[in-house]
Write a protein that holds these residues in place. Sequence first.
Motif, PDB file in Angstrom:
ATOM      1  N   LEU A 150       0.864  -0.972   0.083  1.00 33.30           N
ATOM      2  CA  LEU A 150       0.058   0.064  -0.001  1.00 33.30           C
ATOM      3  C   LEU A 150       0.746   1.290  -0.022  1.00 33.30           C
ATOM      4  CD1 LEU A 150      -2.684  -0.962   2.772  1.00 33.30           C
ATOM      5  CD2 LEU A 150      -3.061  -0.432   0.145  1.00 33.30           C
ATOM      6  N   SER A 151       0.698   2.093  -0.847  1.00 31.20           N
ATOM      7  CA  SER A 151       1.355   3.578  -0.998  1.00 31.20           C
ATOM      8  C   SER A 151       0.488   4.676  -0.289  1.00 31.20           C
ATOM      9  CB  SER A 151       1.756   3.664  -2.392  1.00 31.20           C
ATOM     10  OG  SER A 151       2.729   2.848  -2.882  1.00 31.20           O
ATOM     11  N   VAL A 152       1.006   5.261   0.732  1.00 36.89           N
ATOM     12  CA  VAL A 152       0.229   6.198   1.606  1.00 36.89           C
ATOM     13  C   VAL A 152       1.177   7.496   1.367  1.00 36.89           C
ATOM     14  CG1 VAL A 152      -0.572   6.861   3.777  1.00 36.89           C
ATOM     15  CG2 VAL A 152      -0.572   4.529   3.275  1.00 36.89           C
ATOM     16  N   THR A 153       0.476   8.433   0.577  1.00 34.46           N
ATOM     17  CA  THR A 153       1.110   9.956   0.637  1.00 34.46           C
ATOM     18  C   THR A 153       0.816  10.524   1.844  1.00 34.46           C
ATOM     19  OG1 THR A 153       1.186   9.503  -1.825  1.00 34.46           O
ATOM     20  CG2 THR A 153       1.445  11.773  -0.582  1.00 34.46           C
ATOM     21  N   VAL A 154       1.698  11.067   2.622  1.00 36.20           N
ATOM     22  CA  VAL A 154       1.353  11.991   4.014  1.00 36.20           C
ATOM     23  C   VAL A 154       1.871  13.306   3.357  1.00 36.20           C
ATOM     24  CG1 VAL A 154       1.694  12.149   6.346  1.00 36.20           C
ATOM     25  CG2 VAL A 154       1.592   9.911   5.335  1.00 36.20           C
ATOM     26  N   SER A 155       1.171  14.326   3.784  1.00 36.92           N
ATOM     27  CA  SER A 155       1.608  15.553   3.299  1.00 36.92           C
ATOM     28  C   SER A 155       1.197  16.841   4.497  1.00 36.92           C
ATOM     29  CB  SER A 155       0.583  16.172   2.180  1.00 36.92           C
ATOM     30  OG  SER A 155       0.930  15.284   1.112  1.00 36.92           O
ATOM     31  N   VAL A 156       1.927  17.707   4.376  1.00 39.59           N
ATOM     32  CA  VAL A 156       1.765  18.815   5.365  1.00 39.59           C
ATOM     33  C   VAL A 156       1.098  20.028   4.533  1.00 39.59           C
ATOM     34  CG1 VAL A 156       2.782  20.310   7.218  1.00 39.59           C
ATOM     35  CG2 VAL A 156       3.350  17.863   6.973  1.00 39.59           C
ATOM     36  N   HIS A 157       0.037  20.744   5.222  1.00 39.67           N
ATOM     37  CA  HIS A 157      -0.378  21.953   4.568  1.00 39.67           C
ATOM     38  C   HIS A 157      -0.449  23.107   5.890  1.00 39.67           C
ATOM     39  CE1 HIS A 157      -2.194  19.948   0.954  1.00 39.67           C
ATOM     40  NE2 HIS A 157      -2.273  19.020   2.075  1.00 39.67           N
ATOM     41  N   SER A 158      -0.382  24.255   5.443  1.00 38.29           N
ATOM     42  CA  SER A 158      -0.273  25.421   6.432  1.00 38.29           C
ATOM     43  C   SER A 158      -1.617  25.544   6.908  1.00 38.29           C
ATOM     44  CB  SER A 158       0.347  26.441   5.747  1.00 38.29           C
ATOM     45  OG  SER A 158       0.302  27.833   6.659  1.00 38.29           O
ATOM     46  N   GLY A 159      -1.840  25.861   8.133  1.00 32.69           N
ATOM     47  CA  GLY A 159      -3.349  26.072   8.618  1.00 32.69           C
ATOM     48  C   GLY A 159      -3.988  24.957   8.722  1.00 32.69           C
ATOM     49  N   TRP A 160      -5.112  25.053   9.478  1.00 34.93           N
ATOM     50  CA  TRP A 160      -6.137  24.142   9.711  1.00 34.93           C
ATOM     51  C   TRP A 160      -7.364  23.968   8.725  1.00 34.93           C
ATOM     52  CZ3 TRP A 160      -7.345  24.398  15.650  1.00 34.93           C
ATOM     53  CH2 TRP A 160      -6.087  23.954  16.243  1.00 34.93           C
ATOM     54  N   ILE A 161      -7.322  22.997   7.918  1.00 38.21           N
ATOM     55  CA  ILE A 161      -8.146  22.797   6.501  1.00 38.21           C
ATOM     56  C   ILE A 161      -8.828  21.310   6.516  1.00 38.21           C
ATOM     57  CG2 ILE A 161      -6.833  24.622   5.002  1.00 38.21           C
ATOM     58  CD1 ILE A 161      -5.524  22.201   3.896  1.00 38.21           C
ATOM     59  N   SER A 162      -9.880  21.264   5.962  1.00 38.52           N
ATOM     60  CA  SER A 162     -10.515  20.066   6.026  1.00 38.52           C
ATOM     61  C   SER A 162     -11.072  19.724   4.496  1.00 38.52           C
ATOM     62  CB  SER A 162     -11.982  20.305   6.924  1.00 38.52           C
ATOM     63  OG  SER A 162     -12.667  21.260   6.482  1.00 38.52           O
ATOM     64  N   HIS A 163     -10.834  20.303   3.543  1.00 38.64           N
ATOM     65  CA  HIS A 163     -11.267  19.935   2.179  1.00 38.64           C
ATOM     66  C   HIS A 163     -10.352  20.424   1.294  1.00 38.64           C
ATOM     67  CE1 HIS A 163     -13.761  23.648   3.206  1.00 38.64           C
ATOM     68  NE2 HIS A 163     -13.442  23.843   1.849  1.00 38.64           N
ATOM     69  N   ASN A 164     -10.891  20.156   0.097  1.00 33.93           N
ATOM     70  CA  ASN A 164      -9.824  20.623  -1.053  1.00 33.93           C
ATOM     71  C   ASN A 164      -8.576  20.641  -1.230  1.00 33.93           C
ATOM     72  OD1 ASN A 164     -12.528  21.446  -2.326  1.00 33.93           O
ATOM     73  ND2 ASN A 164     -12.350  23.423  -1.544  1.00 33.93           N
ATOM     74  N   PHE A 165      -8.168  19.666  -0.446  1.00 33.06           N
ATOM     75  CA  PHE A 165      -6.456  19.455  -0.374  1.00 33.06           C
ATOM     76  C   PHE A 165      -5.883  19.459  -1.467  1.00 33.06           C
ATOM     77  CE2 PHE A 165      -8.709  17.390   3.452  1.00 33.06           C
ATOM     78  CZ  PHE A 165      -7.796  17.904   4.473  1.00 33.06           C
ATOM     79  N   ASP A 166      -6.231  18.946  -2.406  1.00 31.11           N
ATOM     80  CA  ASP A 166      -5.450  19.017  -3.835  1.00 31.11           C
ATOM     81  C   ASP A 166      -5.389  20.493  -4.470  1.00 31.11           C
ATOM     82  OD1 ASP A 166      -5.309  16.385  -3.910  1.00 31.11           O
ATOM     83  OD2 ASP A 166      -7.067  16.178  -5.077  1.00 31.11           O
ATOM     84  N   GLN A 167      -6.085  21.511  -3.959  1.00 33.04           N
ATOM     85  CA  GLN A 167      -5.928  22.821  -4.343  1.00 33.04           C
ATOM     86  C   GLN A 167      -5.077  23.798  -3.240  1.00 33.04           C
ATOM     87  OE1 GLN A 167      -9.907  24.334  -4.740  1.00 33.04           O
ATOM     88  NE2 GLN A 167     -10.576  22.601  -5.643  1.00 33.04           N
ATOM     89  N   GLU A 168      -4.662  22.939  -2.120  1.00 36.19           N
ATOM     90  CA  GLU A 168      -3.886  23.824  -1.261  1.00 36.19           C
ATOM     91  C   GLU A 168      -2.301  23.572  -1.673  1.00 36.19           C
ATOM     92  OE1 GLU A 168      -4.729  25.814   1.103  1.00 36.19           O
ATOM     93  OE2 GLU A 168      -7.075  25.374   0.734  1.00 36.19           O
ATOM     94  N   THR A 169      -1.436  24.450  -0.893  1.00 34.58           N
ATOM     95  CA  THR A 169      -0.076  24.183  -1.255  1.00 34.58           C
ATOM     96  C   THR A 169       0.538  23.356  -0.281  1.00 34.58           C
ATOM     97  OG1 THR A 169       0.151  26.530  -1.640  1.00 34.58           O
ATOM     98  CG2 THR A 169       2.173  25.416  -0.905  1.00 34.58           C
ATOM     99  N   VAL A 170       1.183  22.164  -0.847  1.00 29.28           N
ATOM    100  CA  VAL A 170       1.981  21.359   0.144  1.00 29.28           C
ATOM    101  C   VAL A 170       3.368  21.770   0.653  1.00 29.28           C
ATOM    102  CG1 VAL A 170       2.635  18.858  -0.014  1.00 29.28           C
ATOM    103  CG2 VAL A 170       0.779  19.372  -1.282  1.00 29.28           C
ATOM    104  N   LEU A 171       3.451  21.795   1.884  1.00 25.98           N
ATOM    105  CA  LEU A 171       4.833  22.346   2.530  1.00 25.98           C
ATOM    106  C   LEU A 171       5.562  21.194   2.480  1.00 25.98           C
ATOM    107  CD1 LEU A 171       3.409  24.203   5.719  1.00 25.98           C
ATOM    108  CD2 LEU A 171       3.758  24.943   3.543  1.00 25.98           C
ATOM    109  N   ALA A 172       5.156  20.051   2.822  1.00 27.67           N
ATOM    110  CA  ALA A 172       6.322  18.626   2.542  1.00 27.67           C
ATOM    111  C   ALA A 172       5.284  17.547   2.487  1.00 27.67           C
ATOM    112  CB  ALA A 172       7.061  18.800   4.049  1.00 27.67           C
ATOM    113  N   SER A 173       5.992  16.514   1.965  1.00 22.14           N
ATOM    114  CA  SER A 173       5.246  15.304   1.822  1.00 22.14           C
ATOM    115  C   SER A 173       6.238  14.019   1.854  1.00 22.14           C
ATOM    116  CB  SER A 173       4.451  15.290   0.593  1.00 22.14           C
ATOM    117  OG  SER A 173       5.261  15.223  -0.598  1.00 22.14           O
ATOM    118  N   VAL A 174       5.883  13.009   2.301  1.00 20.87           N
ATOM    119  CA  VAL A 174       6.445  11.552   2.003  1.00 20.87           C
ATOM    120  C   VAL A 174       5.639  10.350   1.764  1.00 20.87           C
ATOM    121  CG1 VAL A 174       6.032  11.197   4.333  1.00 20.87           C
ATOM    122  CG2 VAL A 174       7.951  10.331   3.244  1.00 20.87           C
ATOM    123  N   VAL A 175       6.179   9.432   0.990  1.00 22.75           N
ATOM    124  CA  VAL A 175       5.291   8.416   0.515  1.00 22.75           C
ATOM    125  C   VAL A 175       5.850   7.262   1.487  1.00 22.75           C
ATOM    126  CG1 VAL A 175       4.944   6.856  -1.273  1.00 22.75           C
ATOM    127  CG2 VAL A 175       5.133   9.146  -1.687  1.00 22.75           C
TER     128      VAL A 175
END
Length: 477
Positions: A150-175
């Motif tokens: 299973l490939s799980v992508t874990v990302s960090v976004h600025s602020g507390w958000i709950s939707h539209n993650f694909d439209q938000e800037t990714v600060l960092a991520s790891v698979v």
Amino acid sequence: MISPYGMKHFWMLWFVKSSYSNSSCKMIPSVKRLLTSGTAVNYSRSVAPIIKAEPTRGLVDESVKIEITHLLPNEQITLHSKLLSEDNDWWMSYAHYVSDVEGNVRVSHDKSWGGSYTGQEQMGFIWSMKLAPGSREGMRLRKRDVTTPLSVTVSVHSGWISHNFDQETVLASVVLERFYMAPGTTRLQFRNGRVVGTLFLPPGPGPFPAVLDMWGGGGGLVEYRAALFASRGFAALALAYIRHEDLPPAKEVFDPSLSYFEEAFVALESHPKIAKGRVALVGLSLGFTVALLMAAELRNIHPKCLVCISGSHFNLIKDGNSILFQDANDHESKFKFAEDGAVIWKYIPLPFTDPESMVKLDKIRCPLLIICGDDDQNWPAFESAFEIQNLMKVAGNDHLLTTVVYPQTGHLIEPPYTPHFRSTRFKLHSTNKIVKVLWGGSTKPHSDAQEDSWKKILAYLENHLVLEHPAVNQSKL
């Protein structure tokens, strides 16, 4: 003397403080904390945030430590996880965190303040996953091809958000790659007479203690638990016995003499890589009943121990048919339904008044571990656990029984960190009709039960298959 770097902080704090003093607006809480703490902090990002995960590649039953560094102090962030299933459905979770004064978030130690889970939850980013908005309803996340992770992508976004993650800037991520088979584990198709299954062998020469692994009424060939058993040192045969293209007709498989399951046990124990006399039975749901029947009725096999999960001693197998799936219409009066229309089957066998419809528990002669949840809405596993305890006490063999009941836990008690499903779609064998089935359980306690029960199962198997016989060659990770 103030250095240029320190001067920068001096002027920044002076400006914020004086602006606040000369205006009627409210001070931002995070700024107020900085002013009262006496700590000068650089509000600009000089280094991009980094997300660390240990391990990035591991077995699905292993925990992962996640840490995010180089954030701003007291910064609100959202941790977002997603994966694409083999059914092409997106699964996701998210959680809200606040960094410490040094700009770090340690998921294993820090609290989530909202999102898919709250509190201090190291693996919440996986076990709290749900179908992403817009996905098909009622799906269940199950791994069919255990040779791939299973490939799980874990990302960090600025602020507390709950939707539209694909439209938000990714600060960092790891698979993260989550495997079912440890390096060196062997997967073999298993065909022996009528017996159909998949055999998993641990690394090493063997012979190995073994598990005959039987799932429930959903049918098919379910391999992921057997693959994990082998990854933890136990050979395991994932046995198909319902709804598989290589099986003979159902009436032949569900033979009243249980000959199919006897053949499977004998074939497994006779394999050159298996330690003779060191075979356990593991069954979930309908597999629970089959395991009890095998231990009670088959005199030519001698399982070393039983692990029975979320099932009953109510005998579903009669005259070559499964009462639940072949003759469901005869029991519609006992069906109940949840508010969302999901069917509840647990009342079909209740009350337990007909001794002839129950497994003869007085014939059990090997150790038995029962695991169930007290909110199982699919089958009376909780009620059966206490009935089994009473019947075995009367029979004088209750010293063989260990029972573990988990609160607020439903029917589908699976390996650790598997997302919880309170209800899903289910295909009936007799009509091929799709119904919505209520399994039960609440996400957090059910997930805790899965993690704890897996540890107990592995320890139980080791105690009865290995420690009693130290000469057995068991591969260890």
